[in-house]
Design a protein around this motif. Structure first.
Motif, PDB file in Angstrom:
ATOM      1  N   MET A  97      -0.136  -4.572   7.462  1.00  0.00           N
ATOM      2  CA  MET A  97      -1.034  -4.097   6.409  1.00  0.00           C
ATOM      3  C   MET A  97      -0.301  -3.773   5.118  1.00  0.00           C
ATOM      4  O   MET A  97      -0.923  -3.439   4.109  1.00  0.00           O
ATOM      5  N   ALA A 103      -6.486   2.605   3.946  1.00  0.00           N
ATOM      6  CA  ALA A 103      -5.834   1.900   2.846  1.00  0.00           C
ATOM      7  C   ALA A 103      -6.838   1.518   1.771  1.00  0.00           C
ATOM      8  O   ALA A 103      -6.572   1.672   0.570  1.00  0.00           O
ATOM      9  N   ASP A 104      -7.998   1.029   2.187  1.00  0.00           N
ATOM     10  CA  ASP A 104      -9.030   0.647   1.221  1.00  0.00           C
ATOM     11  C   ASP A 104      -9.550   1.867   0.463  1.00  0.00           C
ATOM     12  O   ASP A 104      -9.787   1.807  -0.751  1.00  0.00           O
ATOM     13  N   ILE A 149       0.852  -1.188   0.000  1.00  0.00           N
ATOM     14  CA  ILE A 149       0.000   0.000   0.000  1.00  0.00           C
ATOM     15  C   ILE A 149       0.890   1.241   0.000  1.00  0.00           C
ATOM     16  O   ILE A 149       2.012   1.206   0.509  1.00  0.00           O
ATOM     17  N   MET A 193      -6.900   2.339  10.070  1.00  0.00           N
ATOM     18  CA  MET A 193      -5.792   2.246   9.117  1.00  0.00           C
ATOM     19  C   MET A 193      -6.187   1.419   7.898  1.00  0.00           C
ATOM     20  O   MET A 193      -5.855   1.769   6.754  1.00  0.00           O
ATOM     21  N   GLN A 194      -6.893   0.317   8.133  1.00  0.00           N
ATOM     22  CA  GLN A 194      -7.329  -0.512   7.010  1.00  0.00           C
ATOM     23  C   GLN A 194      -8.345   0.231   6.152  1.00  0.00           C
ATOM     24  O   GLN A 194      -8.317   0.142   4.916  1.00  0.00           O
ATOM     25  N   GLN A 195      -9.237   0.981   6.787  1.00  0.00           N
ATOM     26  CA  GLN A 195     -10.211   1.769   6.034  1.00  0.00           C
ATOM     27  C   GLN A 195      -9.518   2.815   5.171  1.00  0.00           C
ATOM     28  O   GLN A 195      -9.916   3.049   4.019  1.00  0.00           O
ATOM     29  N   GLY A 224      -6.367   0.209  14.249  1.00  0.00           N
ATOM     30  CA  GLY A 224      -6.087  -0.740  13.178  1.00  0.00           C
ATOM     31  C   GLY A 224      -7.201  -0.787  12.148  1.00  0.00           C
ATOM     32  O   GLY A 224      -6.947  -0.843  10.930  1.00  0.00           O
ATOM     33  N   VAL A 225      -8.453  -0.753  12.602  1.00  0.00           N
ATOM     34  CA  VAL A 225      -9.594  -0.707  11.686  1.00  0.00           C
ATOM     35  C   VAL A 225      -9.535   0.565  10.843  1.00  0.00           C
ATOM     36  O   VAL A 225      -9.731   0.541   9.618  1.00  0.00           O
ATOM     37  N   ALA A 260       0.148  -1.897  13.702  1.00  0.00           N
ATOM     38  CA  ALA A 260      -0.399  -2.792  12.670  1.00  0.00           C
ATOM     39  C   ALA A 260       0.080  -2.428  11.275  1.00  0.00           C
ATOM     40  O   ALA A 260      -0.164  -3.193  10.325  1.00  0.00           O
TER      41      ALA A 260
END
Length: 291
Positions: free
Chosen positions: A64, A276-277, A18, A272-274, A269-270, A60
């Motif tokens: 990721m 990235a998405d 990413i 960060m993933q959001q 962490g959630v 995290a």
């Protein structure tokens, strides 16, 4: 893979997948004995300027697919979120060089590249110190740290065509938004739209609010030297500063973690993933733009 020096550490993903770089410049907690001997403060007071455990809250990142740079040296020793020579002449037994910036608001507040105080206006030093001490810290800590950060951002930009630097910080629990009295859980700083695209900032605010947090933009923290220096959205270089309210995860008197520390880390962490998405989806349609 981890690149660990005595000064800072880069935790690399197995493969960078990413276009993000995470940076924690103020969470360092290795205090040189020589520095502690120069200080008038006790071992707890000297830590008041730390962004306590922020590196752990964002840990995290490598899993990721993003590298994470974190300082081991403490902010009270040398602050890499400043210009290289923001120096306070009141601190030193020698005159400053002509290229030093001694007139910034940060220097006036005692929080230059080599700080005079820690939070709550506590003086660090027993008296004036030699200028050579500051210069040695700038040469040994500040310059290598920024050289490493530049490499990470440049590598990411080359690989993906753009990059997103997330500069991770914490703030005291008593911070309020001027004029509203709101106590934010998070502040997203983008230098008033000049360091990152407006879409990126708005997405960050939205994701945090959906997770149940109070999040605001730029007030009272819009971003420091790192955000300002590395954010060039017109060139595909985006930089966001994230401030986390410390009262969410530590006891601000003892500086010990609260029982819900891991829960907050999970929520981050959630988030960060959001992020990235969002960047993956958005960049697939059109490049992130400057505001």
């Amino acid at each position: 893979m981890s690149i660990d020096t005595e000064l800072f550490e880069v935790i690399e993903p197995a493969v960078q997948s990413i276009p993000f770089v995470y940076n924690s410049p103020h969470s360092g907690r290795r205090y040189p004995v020589s520095f502690l001997n120069q200080s008038r403060l006790d071992g707890l007071s000297i830590r008041r300027s730390e962004d306590h455990f922020v590196d752990e809250l964002f840990s995290a990142a490598p899993a990721m697919g993003a590298p994470m740079l974190l300082a081991h040296f403490p902010r009270a020793y040398v602050d890499v979120n400043r210009e290289p020579y923001e120096l306070d002449p009141r601190m030193f037994s020698d005159p400053l060089p002509p290229y030093a910036n001694s007139n910034s608001a940060r220097v006036a507040g005692g929080l230059g590249t080599v700080p005079r105080i820690v939070a709550e206006n506590m003086e660090i030093y027993q008296g004036r110190i030699p200028l050579s001490v500051a210069m040695a810290r700038i040469d040994s800590c500040y310059k290598p740290y920024h050289a490493c950060l530049r490499r990470l951002v440049a590598r990411t930009h080359t690989r993906f065509g753009f990059s997103v630097l997330i500069d991770c910080h914490s703030m005291p629990g008593n911070i309020r938004v001027s004029g509203s009295g709101v106590r934010p859980d998070f502040i997203i700083g983008d230098r008033y739209g000049t360091s990152a695209s407006g879409e990126l900032s708005q997405a960050a605010l939205q994701f945090l609010e959906e997770l149940g947090f109070t999040a605001v933009r730029n007030k009272p923290y819009a971003g420091g030297f790192i955000t300002e220096h590395y954010g060039r959205p017109a060139r595909g270089l985006h930089a966001l500063q994230i401030e986390i309210n410390r009262s969410l995860y530590i006891d601000e008197v003892t500086l010990e973690k609260r029982s819900d520390f891991d829960q907050l880390a999970g929520s981050i962490g959630v988030f960060m993933q959001q992020m990235a998405d969002f960047v993956a989806d958005y960049a697939g349609e059109r490049p992130l733009a400057a505001e």
